[in-house]
Structures are given as C-alpha cells and as structure tokens.
Design a protein around this motif. Sequence first.
Motif, PDB file in Angstrom:
ATOM      1  N   ARG A 191       7.911   0.514   4.243  1.00 44.54           N
ATOM      2  CA  ARG A 191       7.869   2.000   4.301  1.00 44.54           C
ATOM      3  C   ARG A 191       8.791   2.806   3.237  1.00 44.54           C
ATOM      4  O   ARG A 191       8.498   3.723   2.746  1.00 44.54           O
ATOM      5  CB  ARG A 191       7.885   2.679   5.563  1.00 44.54           C
ATOM      6  N   ASN A 192      10.016   2.147   2.992  1.00 42.21           N
ATOM      7  CA  ASN A 192      11.094   2.610   2.164  1.00 42.21           C
ATOM      8  C   ASN A 192      11.010   2.182   0.650  1.00 42.21           C
ATOM      9  O   ASN A 192      12.100   2.400   0.136  1.00 42.21           O
ATOM     10  CB  ASN A 192      12.328   2.522   2.876  1.00 42.21           C
ATOM     11  N   GLU A 193       9.993   1.372   0.451  1.00 34.85           N
ATOM     12  CA  GLU A 193      10.010   0.589  -0.932  1.00 34.85           C
ATOM     13  C   GLU A 193       9.405   1.699  -1.836  1.00 34.85           C
ATOM     14  O   GLU A 193       8.738   2.714  -1.525  1.00 34.85           O
ATOM     15  CB  GLU A 193       8.590  -0.160  -0.831  1.00 34.85           C
ATOM     16  N   PRO A 194       9.924   1.742  -3.106  1.00 34.97           N
ATOM     17  CA  PRO A 194       9.604   2.689  -4.183  1.00 34.97           C
ATOM     18  C   PRO A 194       7.989   2.967  -4.158  1.00 34.97           C
ATOM     19  O   PRO A 194       7.866   4.220  -4.469  1.00 34.97           O
ATOM     20  CB  PRO A 194      10.079   1.991  -5.421  1.00 34.97           C
ATOM     21  N   TYR A 195       7.361   1.932  -4.478  1.00 35.82           N
ATOM     22  CA  TYR A 195       5.751   2.388  -4.347  1.00 35.82           C
ATOM     23  C   TYR A 195       5.223   3.165  -3.327  1.00 35.82           C
ATOM     24  O   TYR A 195       4.288   4.164  -3.584  1.00 35.82           O
ATOM     25  CB  TYR A 195       4.909   0.921  -4.668  1.00 35.82           C
ATOM     26  N   VAL A 196       5.816   3.062  -2.237  1.00 33.36           N
ATOM     27  CA  VAL A 196       5.494   3.829  -0.992  1.00 33.36           C
ATOM     28  C   VAL A 196       5.898   5.376  -1.073  1.00 33.36           C
ATOM     29  O   VAL A 196       5.177   6.175  -0.831  1.00 33.36           O
ATOM     30  CB  VAL A 196       5.786   3.173   0.277  1.00 33.36           C
ATOM     31  N   GLU A 197       7.204   5.554  -1.277  1.00 31.98           N
ATOM     32  CA  GLU A 197       7.668   6.477  -1.586  1.00 31.98           C
ATOM     33  C   GLU A 197       7.027   7.310  -2.988  1.00 31.98           C
ATOM     34  O   GLU A 197       6.940   8.663  -2.829  1.00 31.98           O
ATOM     35  CB  GLU A 197       9.255   6.506  -1.925  1.00 31.98           C
ATOM     36  N   ALA A 198       6.510   6.739  -3.887  1.00 27.79           N
ATOM     37  CA  ALA A 198       5.862   7.232  -5.077  1.00 27.79           C
ATOM     38  C   ALA A 198       4.340   7.839  -4.373  1.00 27.79           C
ATOM     39  O   ALA A 198       4.237   8.795  -5.028  1.00 27.79           O
ATOM     40  CB  ALA A 198       5.808   6.277  -6.074  1.00 27.79           C
ATOM     41  N   ALA A 199       3.907   7.059  -3.593  1.00 25.67           N
ATOM     42  CA  ALA A 199       2.498   7.638  -3.016  1.00 25.67           C
ATOM     43  C   ALA A 199       2.811   8.752  -2.480  1.00 25.67           C
ATOM     44  O   ALA A 199       1.806   9.740  -2.351  1.00 25.67           O
ATOM     45  CB  ALA A 199       2.223   6.344  -2.338  1.00 25.67           C
ATOM     46  N   VAL A 200       3.937   8.751  -1.356  1.00 30.66           N
ATOM     47  CA  VAL A 200       4.093  10.106  -0.489  1.00 30.66           C
ATOM     48  C   VAL A 200       4.295  11.291  -1.510  1.00 30.66           C
ATOM     49  O   VAL A 200       3.874  12.309  -1.212  1.00 30.66           O
ATOM     50  CB  VAL A 200       5.300   9.725   0.240  1.00 30.66           C
ATOM     51  N   THR A 208      -4.386   6.850   3.632  1.00 28.27           N
ATOM     52  CA  THR A 208      -4.600   5.986   2.594  1.00 28.27           C
ATOM     53  C   THR A 208      -3.327   5.296   2.434  1.00 28.27           C
ATOM     54  O   THR A 208      -3.267   4.050   1.876  1.00 28.27           O
ATOM     55  CB  THR A 208      -4.850   7.112   1.424  1.00 28.27           C
ATOM     56  N   ILE A 209      -2.277   5.811   2.516  1.00 26.29           N
ATOM     57  CA  ILE A 209      -0.926   4.983   2.406  1.00 26.29           C
ATOM     58  C   ILE A 209      -0.975   3.917   3.338  1.00 26.29           C
ATOM     59  O   ILE A 209      -0.388   2.715   2.939  1.00 26.29           O
ATOM     60  CB  ILE A 209       0.369   5.808   2.699  1.00 26.29           C
ATOM     61  N   MET A 210      -1.361   3.939   4.572  1.00 27.96           N
ATOM     62  CA  MET A 210      -1.221   3.100   5.570  1.00 27.96           C
ATOM     63  C   MET A 210      -2.233   1.950   5.163  1.00 27.96           C
ATOM     64  O   MET A 210      -2.060   0.570   5.252  1.00 27.96           O
ATOM     65  CB  MET A 210      -1.547   3.564   7.127  1.00 27.96           C
ATOM     66  N   LEU A 211      -3.466   2.380   4.810  1.00 28.44           N
ATOM     67  CA  LEU A 211      -4.386   1.199   4.519  1.00 28.44           C
ATOM     68  C   LEU A 211      -4.297   0.569   3.288  1.00 28.44           C
ATOM     69  O   LEU A 211      -4.456  -0.797   3.360  1.00 28.44           O
ATOM     70  CB  LEU A 211      -5.859   1.837   4.483  1.00 28.44           C
ATOM     71  N   ARG A 212      -3.725   1.274   2.275  1.00 31.45           N
ATOM     72  CA  ARG A 212      -3.459   0.609   1.011  1.00 31.45           C
ATOM     73  C   ARG A 212      -2.273  -0.023   0.660  1.00 31.45           C
ATOM     74  O   ARG A 212      -2.227  -1.046   0.225  1.00 31.45           O
ATOM     75  CB  ARG A 212      -3.920   1.584  -0.006  1.00 31.45           C
ATOM     76  N   HIS A 213      -1.102   0.395   1.256  1.00 33.58           N
ATOM     77  CA  HIS A 213       0.060   0.010   0.868  1.00 33.58           C
ATOM     78  C   HIS A 213       0.831  -0.855   2.092  1.00 33.58           C
ATOM     79  O   HIS A 213       1.712  -1.620   1.936  1.00 33.58           O
ATOM     80  CB  HIS A 213       1.153   1.079   0.620  1.00 33.58           C
ATOM     81  N   LEU A 214       0.612  -0.246   3.429  1.00 31.08           N
ATOM     82  CA  LEU A 214       1.120  -0.913   4.584  1.00 31.08           C
ATOM     83  C   LEU A 214       0.611  -1.782   5.214  1.00 31.08           C
ATOM     84  O   LEU A 214       1.022  -3.023   5.564  1.00 31.08           O
ATOM     85  CB  LEU A 214       1.489   0.244   5.525  1.00 31.08           C
TER      86      LEU A 214
END
Length: 305
Positions: A191-200, A208-214
């Motif tokens: 959850r602290n990866e750059p692409y997750v923080e960028a999506a937030v 969407t963040i959960m389904l696509r990135h996590l």
Amino acid sequence: MSMTETTTETAVGTAAISGAPPGNGPAASRSPLWRTLRTTPVIVALGVLTILVFVACFAPWLWTVDPVQINPAQRLRPISFEHWLGTDAYGRDVYSRVLYGGRISLIVGLSVAVISMAVGLVIGVVAGYFRWVDAIVMRIMDGLMAIPGILLAIALVSLSGSSIMTVIIAITVPEIPRVVRLVRSVILSVRNEPYVEAAVSLGTPTVTIMLRHLVPNTIPPLIVQGTYIFASAILTEAILSFLGAGVPPENSSWGNIMAEGRTFFQLIPGLVLYPGILLSMMVLSVNILGDALRDALDPRMSRRL
C-alpha cells in the motif's frame, strides 16, 4: 526514438540473429514455474492426484456397487473376484466405499479452500488498507487462532449437527484467520508503493485501488496457501469422521471407513489401510504441488532456481 522502442528492437534483433522467434525459445522454457513443474517429484505428484480425482469423479463407472448396500451374509469377507477389496462388518463392498469416499474428501477440501480464501481475501484487504479496521479485525483473528482448529470444528459440529455442510463450515472457520494474516501482510507491504500513492493522489476510488493495485499482488501467495488449506481440510475431515464428529456414517468417507474398520483391524487390516493409503497419497501429492508452486511463485526462491 524512445528507450522502450530501442530495447524492443534490440531484443527482436537479437532473436533474429540467434534464429529464435521473439518471445519464444529458451527464455520461455527457463521460466521458474515451468522448470519447477518439470521436476520428477512434481510430475509424479500431479499424476497421482489426477488419478485419485479421476477415480473419485468416475466411481460409478469403475465397476462399483452401491457403497451403502448392506448384506449381512457377506460380512467381513476377504478379497475375492466378487469383492476386490473384501467387505466390511455390514457386508458392504470396501472397494466401492473407498472409491466413493474420495468424493467427500475432494468436496470438503475444495469447498474449504475456496470459501476460506474468498472470505480471508476480503477481510485481509480491508484490514491491511484501513488502519482503524486493522486493530479490531486482527484481534478477532488472533482470538480464533488461539483456539485449536480440531476442537473448534468438533464444537461447531456438535452444536449444528452432523452434515457435509456443517463439516465444511467447521473446518473453514479456523482457516480464515491464516488467510487474513497472509493477505494483510501483502497489503501492508504494497500500500505504500509509489503507484498506489499516485493512484490515491489522483483521487482514484478506494474500491478501484483495491481491485486493480492491491488484490493482484495477493494472488500468487493465495494460490500456494490454497493448496495447503486443501490438504489440511482433507486431513481434518478424516480426523473428524474418525472421531465420529464428521460427515454422517451413512456417507462413504475415508475417515468413516477407517473408524468403522479399526475394531476389526487385526482380522482385516485392509479396512483401515486401504483408505489410509489413499488419504496419505492425496495429502502428500497436494503438499508437493504446493511446495513447487511456492518455489516458482516466490521471487526470492525463483532467483535460486
């Protein structure tokens, strides 16, 4: 020309010089998953498991009879042309009961693995992403893990009655906390990866963040965990049935067959040995496949292969 295009052209050119088509050849055959699955123990385990699944699914067409048909005149008969593995204390054909017993094990194992992974995935993702939920959920999971799984399953079966669905639920409940802890650990590291923080920061919806990135990051460890849950559920069902707290006695189950045959073990050892051998072969095969998948899907293990 961009760096990506340059890299692509270089790869294509190298493949052309070596005479191998792009995306094919030795690189594909050197994948960790393919190399792991090609080993002899994995091939043997996969073959044994395939045979056991085939036998259980197609038992009615493998020269079997009704596994619950009682014939007191034929009780405790030895191996013969009519009864390939003899008969039990009620005159039932042991060969038919052993083959049909694999169905119960497969149904219970597959159901427990799917349900526990589905429920554990949802709870683990939520607990790992929301800090305020994590403190509450994980204390509940710790409480469930503090209770021995067998004792919890026996208690649930005793309260709800003996049936296949009750056994599945009783075995699933102790497995969910293990899946939750696994998924939560993956989510905490991602959850602290750059692409997750960028999506937030871009205002992407939480779902969407959960389904696509996590969730995609949890699939490989979940697959491995699912194999161990499958094997553990089969073994736990046999233990519950052996103790008289599993599926109803009229259902052919490897645990039931061994429980009924232990009284006559000295007279006819096969009543316990036949289902016990098949149970051991199935659990061992699934565990070998689980170890192979772990070695192939774990990046740290892949670098050692």
